[in-house]
Write an enzyme that holds these catalytic residues in place. Structure first.
Site, PDB file in Angstrom:
ATOM      1  N   CYS A  50       1.374   6.560   5.443  1.00  0.00           N
ATOM      2  CA  CYS A  50       0.290   7.420   4.968  1.00  0.00           C
ATOM      3  C   CYS A  50      -1.039   6.672   4.909  1.00  0.00           C
ATOM      4  O   CYS A  50      -2.105   7.295   4.946  1.00  0.00           O
ATOM      5  CB  CYS A  50       0.623   7.999   3.599  1.00  0.00           C
ATOM      6  SG  CYS A  50       0.866   6.754   2.307  1.00  0.00           S
ATOM      7  N   ASN A  51      -0.995   5.342   4.851  1.00  0.00           N
ATOM      8  CA  ASN A  51      -2.231   4.572   4.721  1.00  0.00           C
ATOM      9  C   ASN A  51      -2.621   3.780   5.966  1.00  0.00           C
ATOM     10  O   ASN A  51      -3.687   3.184   6.004  1.00  0.00           O
ATOM     11  CB  ASN A  51      -2.134   3.608   3.534  1.00  0.00           C
ATOM     12  CG  ASN A  51      -2.291   4.317   2.217  1.00  0.00           C
ATOM     13  OD1 ASN A  51      -3.012   5.303   2.124  1.00  0.00           O
ATOM     14  ND2 ASN A  51      -1.597   3.846   1.196  1.00  0.00           N
ATOM     15  N   ARG A  52      -1.758   3.757   6.975  1.00  0.00           N
ATOM     16  CA  ARG A  52      -2.086   2.939   8.146  1.00  0.00           C
ATOM     17  C   ARG A  52      -1.308   3.382   9.376  1.00  0.00           C
ATOM     18  O   ARG A  52      -0.199   3.922   9.274  1.00  0.00           O
ATOM     19  CB  ARG A  52      -1.810   1.462   7.869  1.00  0.00           C
ATOM     20  CG  ARG A  52      -0.350   1.107   7.722  1.00  0.00           C
ATOM     21  CD  ARG A  52      -0.161  -0.382   7.405  1.00  0.00           C
ATOM     22  NE  ARG A  52      -0.680  -0.725   6.102  1.00  0.00           N
ATOM     23  CZ  ARG A  52      -1.722  -1.545   5.899  1.00  0.00           C
ATOM     24  NH1 ARG A  52      -2.328  -2.122   6.928  1.00  0.00           N
ATOM     25  NH2 ARG A  52      -2.143  -1.803   4.685  1.00  0.00           N
ATOM     26  N   SER A 110      -2.289  -3.629   1.088  1.00  0.00           N
ATOM     27  CA  SER A 110      -1.994  -2.255   0.686  1.00  0.00           C
ATOM     28  C   SER A 110      -3.050  -1.707  -0.266  1.00  0.00           C
ATOM     29  O   SER A 110      -3.758  -2.464  -0.933  1.00  0.00           O
ATOM     30  CB  SER A 110      -0.627  -2.180   0.001  1.00  0.00           C
ATOM     31  OG  SER A 110       0.403  -2.514   0.899  1.00  0.00           O
ATOM     32  N   PRO A 116       5.839  -2.653  -2.925  1.00  0.00           N
ATOM     33  CA  PRO A 116       6.977  -3.132  -2.141  1.00  0.00           C
ATOM     34  C   PRO A 116       7.431  -2.212  -1.014  1.00  0.00           C
ATOM     35  O   PRO A 116       8.163  -2.637  -0.140  1.00  0.00           O
ATOM     36  CB  PRO A 116       8.086  -3.254  -3.194  1.00  0.00           C
ATOM     37  CG  PRO A 116       7.762  -2.187  -4.188  1.00  0.00           C
ATOM     38  CD  PRO A 116       6.250  -2.084  -4.226  1.00  0.00           C
ATOM     39  N   ALA A 191      11.515  14.746   0.732  1.00  0.00           N
ATOM     40  CA  ALA A 191      12.630  14.003   0.127  1.00  0.00           C
ATOM     41  C   ALA A 191      12.704  12.589   0.684  1.00  0.00           C
ATOM     42  O   ALA A 191      13.748  11.949   0.655  1.00  0.00           O
ATOM     43  CB  ALA A 191      13.947  14.739   0.364  1.00  0.00           C
ATOM     44  N   GLU A 193      11.061   8.487   1.041  1.00  0.00           N
ATOM     45  CA  GLU A 193      11.011   7.365   0.102  1.00  0.00           C
ATOM     46  C   GLU A 193       9.947   7.568  -0.974  1.00  0.00           C
ATOM     47  O   GLU A 193      10.178   7.280  -2.153  1.00  0.00           O
ATOM     48  CB  GLU A 193      10.737   6.068   0.875  1.00  0.00           C
ATOM     49  CG  GLU A 193      10.818   4.821   0.019  1.00  0.00           C
ATOM     50  CD  GLU A 193      10.662   3.553   0.833  1.00  0.00           C
ATOM     51  OE1 GLU A 193      10.640   2.473   0.230  1.00  0.00           O
ATOM     52  OE2 GLU A 193      10.560   3.647   2.072  1.00  0.00           O
ATOM     53  N   THR A 194       8.772   8.084  -0.577  1.00  0.00           N
ATOM     54  CA  THR A 194       7.693   8.273  -1.554  1.00  0.00           C
ATOM     55  C   THR A 194       8.073   9.298  -2.611  1.00  0.00           C
ATOM     56  O   THR A 194       7.869   9.082  -3.812  1.00  0.00           O
ATOM     57  CB  THR A 194       6.400   8.707  -0.837  1.00  0.00           C
ATOM     58  OG1 THR A 194       6.015   7.706   0.108  1.00  0.00           O
ATOM     59  CG2 THR A 194       5.262   8.901  -1.839  1.00  0.00           C
ATOM     60  N   ILE A 195       8.633  10.434  -2.175  1.00  0.00           N
ATOM     61  CA  ILE A 195       9.049  11.461  -3.129  1.00  0.00           C
ATOM     62  C   ILE A 195      10.189  10.951  -4.008  1.00  0.00           C
ATOM     63  O   ILE A 195      10.267  11.280  -5.207  1.00  0.00           O
ATOM     64  CB  ILE A 195       9.448  12.753  -2.390  1.00  0.00           C
ATOM     65  CG1 ILE A 195       8.208  13.431  -1.807  1.00  0.00           C
ATOM     66  CG2 ILE A 195      10.186  13.710  -3.320  1.00  0.00           C
ATOM     67  CD1 ILE A 195       7.193  13.900  -2.837  1.00  0.00           C
TER      68      ILE A 195
END
EC number: 1.2.1.70
Length: 429
Positions: A50-52, A110, A116, A191, A193-195
């Protein structure tokens, strides 16, 4: 062969551009194949979060034109103008590419310092590229070596203590909006890793009720069972919005899955009770127009930067220690890469020595079989072997010296560690 890291991240490019060059899992193999077909790269790993979005590549030659070609391919693959993308792109070559990879893996690059999750995402990207056959010896050395240094950073510093992530930041913001989460209902969309992290953080903070909506119901059911939530399919989102005080979404959908009309309809049924929304996905899951609704508080990943900055201030000392380990790791990796240049010569040197040893050993065994004196045989073996080992370098050194190439002499002194013996010889004279 040289290394190249090229990409954009949350520091170099806004969300509007990052979402345009994000790679979906479904198109990853196509992208890896297409890049190798249309550029000079030999090996490639694609990291897209989402950031890169970053490309780690190996080339035959060290050439700045290669980074330009790879950047043009990135723009072309996503159907955007390279002139618009190039100002927000960064690229690093060789040792700086190594440094960048390690810093990314350690969470030093990050949005949330030391988070992590990025290391797991890198390992997944590397494994996927390896499985598709786009990883060779060079990128294997880069990633395996990089992961080893990242492990040092994680174990020797507290950069990852009290884990903080974008998911944690989203929940922290929820707690600021709702003083008591035990009276709030949350709807999580996705569903991955972030969620999963969001769900765990919400549970730890005593959320009243939690619903997880996902395209694959089996996956959301597993997570729901773990955190004591309800699992629903994506087409149930509209109905679930009516009871949702908090909506946090992070899917891999290529287009928005939650529009202004759907949210507006839910607000009417809620009698305009406010909804707090956080869209962590890239591309976005929630249409930007939703923010225009007066009873909606919509935040994107870029809006979480204030919380992220608080986290950074608390980890700067550990980051300093981590950077020193990164420096040591880059130096060690670079030395190891330089050592590879000598591998073929070292192998040839050993083969030559083994051949000469075998020849002299066979001659000595024949003499023993004839009954010659063992002590004489051993003396002859040692003398003959040493003469043969130094014959070629001695003859070539004399020829070089006679030709005026005296610069070879100190190199031979260093190669054979002759300094001590030269000083002994000088003392005798």
């Amino acid at each position: 062969m040289s290394l190249l890291a090229l990409g954009i991240n949350h520091n170099s490019a806004p969300l509007e551009i990052r979402e345009k060059v994000a790679f979906s899992e479904a198109r990853l193999q196509e992208a890896l194949s297409d890049a190798r077909a249309h550029t000079k790269i030999k090996e490639l790993v694609v990291l897209s979060t989402c950031n890169r979005t970053e490309l780690f590549a190996a080339y035959d030659d060290d050439n700045d034109a290669d980074s330009e070609a790879l950047g043009q391919w990135l723009a072309s693959f996503h159907g955007i103008d390279w002139l618009a993308l190039s100002p927000v792109c960064y690229h690093y070559q060789n040792s700086e590419a190594v440094r960048h990879l390690i810093r990314v893996g350690a969470g030093l690059d990050s949005m949330v310092l030391g988070e992590p999750q990025i290391l797991g995402q890198m390992k997944t990207a590397y494994a996927a590229a390896h499985g598709f056959g786009s990883v060779g010896a060079k990128l294997s050395q880069l990633f395996e070596g990089g992961f080893s240094i990242v492990k040092r950073v994680r174990t020797e510093t507290a950069i990852g203590a009290n884990p903080v992530s974008v998911a944690f930041a989203a929940v922290s913001l929820s707690k600021r909006i709702f003083s008591r989460l035990d009276k709030s209902n949350a709807l999580l969309i996705g569903a991955g890793e972030t969620i999963e992290l969001v769900a765990r953080h919400l549970k730890e903070n005593g959320i009243a009720n939690m619903t997880i909506a996902n395209r694959t119901l089996t996956r959301s059911q597993l997570l729901a069972e773990e955190v004591g939530a309800k699992s629903v399919p994506l087409d149930a989102i509209a109905a679930e919005l009516v009871n949702a005080d908090i909506v946090i979404t992070s899917t891999a959908a290529p287009i928005a899955i939650l529009g202004k009309g759907t949210v507006e309809s839910a607000l009417k049924k809620r009698k305009h009770k406010p909804i707090f929304m956080v869209d962590i996905a890239v591309p976005r899951d929630i249409e930007p127009e939703v923010a225009e609704l007066s009873d909606v508080y919509l935040y994107t990943v870029d809006d979480l930067k204030e919380i992220v900055e608080e986290n950074k201030r608390g980890r700067q000392n550990e980051a300093y220690n981590a950077e020193k380990i990164v420096d040591q790791g880059v130096q060690a990796f670079s030395r190891k890469q330089l050592e590879y240049h000598a591998v073929d010569t070292v192998k040839a040197l050993r083969q030559q020595a083994d051949m000469l040893r075998q020849q002299e050993l066979e001659r000595a065994l024949k003499q023993l079989a004839k009954g010659d004196e063992p002590a004489d045989i051993l003396a002859s073996l040692a003398r003959s072997l040493s003469n043969k080992l130094i014959h070629a370098p001695s003859a070539n050194l004399k020829r070089a010296s006679a030709a005026g190439r005296t610069e070879v002499i100190p190199l031979v002194d260093e190669l054979f560690d002759l300094g001590e013996y030269k000083s002994i010889d000088s003392e005798k004279q």
